[in-house]
Each structure stands twice: as C-alpha cells, then as structure tokens.
Design a protein around this motif. Sequence first.
Motif, PDB file in Angstrom:
ATOM      1  N   CYS A 150       0.853  -1.188   0.000  1.00  0.00           N
ATOM      2  CA  CYS A 150       0.000   0.000   0.000  1.00  0.00           C
ATOM      3  C   CYS A 150       0.886   1.234   0.000  1.00  0.00           C
ATOM      4  O   CYS A 150       1.809   1.352   0.800  1.00  0.00           O
ATOM      5  N   LEU A 151       0.596   2.126  -0.894  1.00  0.00           N
ATOM      6  CA  LEU A 151       1.287   3.403  -0.968  1.00  0.00           C
ATOM      7  C   LEU A 151       0.326   4.442  -0.406  1.00  0.00           C
ATOM      8  O   LEU A 151      -0.760   4.646  -0.954  1.00  0.00           O
ATOM      9  N   THR A 152       0.689   5.064   0.714  1.00  0.00           N
ATOM     10  CA  THR A 152      -0.194   6.029   1.365  1.00  0.00           C
ATOM     11  C   THR A 152       0.077   7.427   0.832  1.00  0.00           C
ATOM     12  O   THR A 152       1.223   7.835   0.683  1.00  0.00           O
ATOM     13  N   THR A 153      -1.006   8.137   0.544  1.00  0.00           N
ATOM     14  CA  THR A 153      -0.900   9.482   0.000  1.00  0.00           C
ATOM     15  C   THR A 153      -1.962  10.376   0.635  1.00  0.00           C
ATOM     16  O   THR A 153      -3.007   9.901   1.080  1.00  0.00           O
ATOM     17  N   ARG A 154      -1.666  11.654   0.698  1.00  0.00           N
ATOM     18  CA  ARG A 154      -2.616  12.599   1.271  1.00  0.00           C
ATOM     19  C   ARG A 154      -3.788  12.837   0.329  1.00  0.00           C
ATOM     20  O   ARG A 154      -4.930  12.916   0.750  1.00  0.00           O
ATOM     21  N   ASN A 155      -3.483  12.965  -0.954  1.00  0.00           N
ATOM     22  CA  ASN A 155      -4.520  13.270  -1.929  1.00  0.00           C
ATOM     23  C   ASN A 155      -4.703  12.126  -2.913  1.00  0.00           C
ATOM     24  O   ASN A 155      -3.751  11.685  -3.536  1.00  0.00           O
ATOM     25  N   ARG A 156      -5.940  11.705  -3.054  1.00  0.00           N
ATOM     26  CA  ARG A 156      -6.272  10.660  -4.019  1.00  0.00           C
ATOM     27  C   ARG A 156      -6.226  11.270  -5.419  1.00  0.00           C
ATOM     28  O   ARG A 156      -6.675  12.399  -5.629  1.00  0.00           O
ATOM     29  N   PRO A 157      -5.677  10.550  -6.391  1.00  0.00           N
ATOM     30  CA  PRO A 157      -5.691  11.070  -7.764  1.00  0.00           C
ATOM     31  C   PRO A 157      -7.128  11.355  -8.210  1.00  0.00           C
ATOM     32  O   PRO A 157      -8.047  10.588  -7.898  1.00  0.00           O
ATOM     33  N   THR A 158      -7.329  12.444  -8.914  1.00  0.00           N
ATOM     34  CA  THR A 158      -8.656  12.847  -9.359  1.00  0.00           C
ATOM     35  C   THR A 158      -9.325  11.772 -10.202  1.00  0.00           C
ATOM     36  O   THR A 158     -10.503  11.492 -10.037  1.00  0.00           O
ATOM     37  N   ARG A 159      -8.588  11.150 -11.072  1.00  0.00           N
ATOM     38  CA  ARG A 159      -9.140  10.152 -11.991  1.00  0.00           C
ATOM     39  C   ARG A 159      -8.886   8.723 -11.477  1.00  0.00           C
ATOM     40  O   ARG A 159      -8.628   7.811 -12.245  1.00  0.00           O
ATOM     41  N   HIS A 160      -8.992   8.552 -10.165  1.00  0.00           N
ATOM     42  CA  HIS A 160      -8.644   7.271  -9.540  1.00  0.00           C
ATOM     43  C   HIS A 160      -9.463   6.099 -10.062  1.00  0.00           C
ATOM     44  O   HIS A 160      -8.942   4.992 -10.172  1.00  0.00           O
ATOM     45  N   GLU A 161     -10.730   6.305 -10.386  1.00  0.00           N
ATOM     46  CA  GLU A 161     -11.554   5.191 -10.874  1.00  0.00           C
ATOM     47  C   GLU A 161     -11.002   4.610 -12.169  1.00  0.00           C
ATOM     48  O   GLU A 161     -11.065   3.404 -12.396  1.00  0.00           O
ATOM     49  N   GLU A 162     -10.440   5.474 -13.012  1.00  0.00           N
ATOM     50  CA  GLU A 162      -9.884   5.023 -14.288  1.00  0.00           C
ATOM     51  C   GLU A 162      -8.555   4.288 -14.117  1.00  0.00           C
ATOM     52  O   GLU A 162      -8.101   3.602 -15.029  1.00  0.00           O
ATOM     53  N   CYS A 163      -7.927   4.451 -12.941  1.00  0.00           N
ATOM     54  CA  CYS A 163      -6.599   3.865 -12.706  1.00  0.00           C
ATOM     55  C   CYS A 163      -6.652   2.433 -12.177  1.00  0.00           C
ATOM     56  O   CYS A 163      -5.649   1.719 -12.245  1.00  0.00           O
ATOM     57  N   VAL A 164      -7.789   2.014 -11.637  1.00  0.00           N
ATOM     58  CA  VAL A 164      -7.897   0.649 -11.123  1.00  0.00           C
ATOM     59  C   VAL A 164      -7.746  -0.315 -12.302  1.00  0.00           C
ATOM     60  O   VAL A 164      -8.437  -0.203 -13.308  1.00  0.00           O
ATOM     61  N   GLY A 165      -6.810  -1.238 -12.175  1.00  0.00           N
ATOM     62  CA  GLY A 165      -6.494  -2.157 -13.270  1.00  0.00           C
ATOM     63  C   GLY A 165      -5.332  -1.667 -14.116  1.00  0.00           C
ATOM     64  O   GLY A 165      -4.756  -2.416 -14.889  1.00  0.00           O
ATOM     65  N   GLY A 166      -4.974  -0.395 -13.945  1.00  0.00           N
ATOM     66  CA  GLY A 166      -3.791   0.153 -14.610  1.00  0.00           C
ATOM     67  C   GLY A 166      -2.563  -0.144 -13.757  1.00  0.00           C
ATOM     68  O   GLY A 166      -2.584  -1.020 -12.896  1.00  0.00           O
ATOM     69  N   SER A 167      -1.489   0.585 -13.965  1.00  0.00           N
ATOM     70  CA  SER A 167      -0.252   0.347 -13.223  1.00  0.00           C
ATOM     71  C   SER A 167       0.293   1.635 -12.637  1.00  0.00           C
ATOM     72  O   SER A 167       0.041   2.725 -13.153  1.00  0.00           O
ATOM     73  N   LEU A 168       1.048   1.476 -11.564  1.00  0.00           N
ATOM     74  CA  LEU A 168       1.829   2.564 -11.002  1.00  0.00           C
ATOM     75  C   LEU A 168       3.246   2.356 -11.514  1.00  0.00           C
ATOM     76  O   LEU A 168       3.856   1.315 -11.245  1.00  0.00           O
ATOM     77  N   PHE A 169       3.750   3.302 -12.292  1.00  0.00           N
ATOM     78  CA  PHE A 169       5.100   3.214 -12.858  1.00  0.00           C
ATOM     79  C   PHE A 169       6.058   3.972 -11.946  1.00  0.00           C
ATOM     80  O   PHE A 169       5.817   5.127 -11.593  1.00  0.00           O
ATOM     81  N   TRP A 170       7.136   3.308 -11.560  1.00  0.00           N
ATOM     82  CA  TRP A 170       8.131   3.864 -10.651  1.00  0.00           C
ATOM     83  C   TRP A 170       9.251   4.560 -11.424  1.00  0.00           C
ATOM     84  O   TRP A 170       9.779   4.009 -12.375  1.00  0.00           O
ATOM     85  N   ILE A 171       9.616   5.765 -10.964  1.00  0.00           N
ATOM     86  CA  ILE A 171      10.686   6.561 -11.570  1.00  0.00           C
ATOM     87  C   ILE A 171      11.894   6.563 -10.635  1.00  0.00           C
ATOM     88  O   ILE A 171      11.765   6.900  -9.452  1.00  0.00           O
ATOM     89  N   ILE A 172      13.057   6.186 -11.184  1.00  0.00           N
ATOM     90  CA  ILE A 172      14.322   6.252 -10.453  1.00  0.00           C
ATOM     91  C   ILE A 172      15.341   6.899 -11.377  1.00  0.00           C
ATOM     92  O   ILE A 172      15.480   6.512 -12.533  1.00  0.00           O
ATOM     93  N   ASN A 173      16.059   7.888 -10.871  1.00  0.00           N
ATOM     94  CA  ASN A 173      17.105   8.579 -11.637  1.00  0.00           C
ATOM     95  C   ASN A 173      16.601   9.049 -12.997  1.00  0.00           C
ATOM     96  O   ASN A 173      17.229   8.807 -14.029  1.00  0.00           O
TER      97      ASN A 173
END
Length: 130
Positions: free
Chosen positions: A29-52
């Motif tokens: 679980c990634l905890t955040t203060r603000n839920r993304p506005t378009r959160h319903e559209e993101c279920v089933g999508g992916s969270l892409f991680w950025i490094i460097n």
Amino acid sequence: MPLHLTKIAFGAKSYDQLAGWYEGRGDICLTTRNRPTRHEECVGGSLFWIINHAIVARSTILGFEKTDDGRWDIVLEPRLIRVHQVPKRAHQGWRYLTDEKAAKDVAEGEDIGDALPGKLAMKLERLGLV
C-alpha cells in the motif's frame, strides 16, 4: 483501457533497491494525502516507478482505500515488473499515462543490457539521437 500513474521512488537509488522494498511483503500500500482525481480510471492500470529520471518498473493498481486518518492507500499488486527504461522528469503530484505512452514490460528471459541513465537518455532524446 485503464490509466496509469507515475511516482518517484523516493529514496531508491536502483531497481534492485526498489525490488527489495517488495520482498517478503504481502499487500503493498502506498499512502498518499490526496487521491488522484481520476482514480476510478486507474484501477487495473499500473503505477510506474521513476528512479534517476527514468521509468524502471511497474506494479498493477488493485484499488484505493481511505484510511482512518483521512489519507488514501493505493493498493498495489505485490509484484514488481521490470520495464524498458523510458526517460521521465521528476515531478510532484500525480501524472497520468495512457497505454500508448506507458513503458513496455521486459519479457521473461529478455536481456535489457546496459540501460542508459535517465538524465543522459533525456539529453540524447532532446538532441534526436535516441
């Protein structure tokens, strides 16, 4: 088609270090203060991680849950999938990706070779060299 999100892997210096965060954990679980506005559209999508300054991995978004303190948990599949690196600037807040702009998964057994560091790849892309 679901939308995808991007997130800076704050504190991680490499893909291996990010993968270490996932080891031995059940639910992620990634905890955040603000839920993304378009959160319903993101279920089933992916969270892409950025490094460097590069997208390096992703996890499937399973849902969003409100916590007792008013924050939001982004529930992720506890599996990290390596992707072909794509240059991406650091940012605050949520950024959405469509399937067309999302990084492609590295196939099972595929050798990704020595990937260019994110900053170098961005400079070469601006010059039209990659």
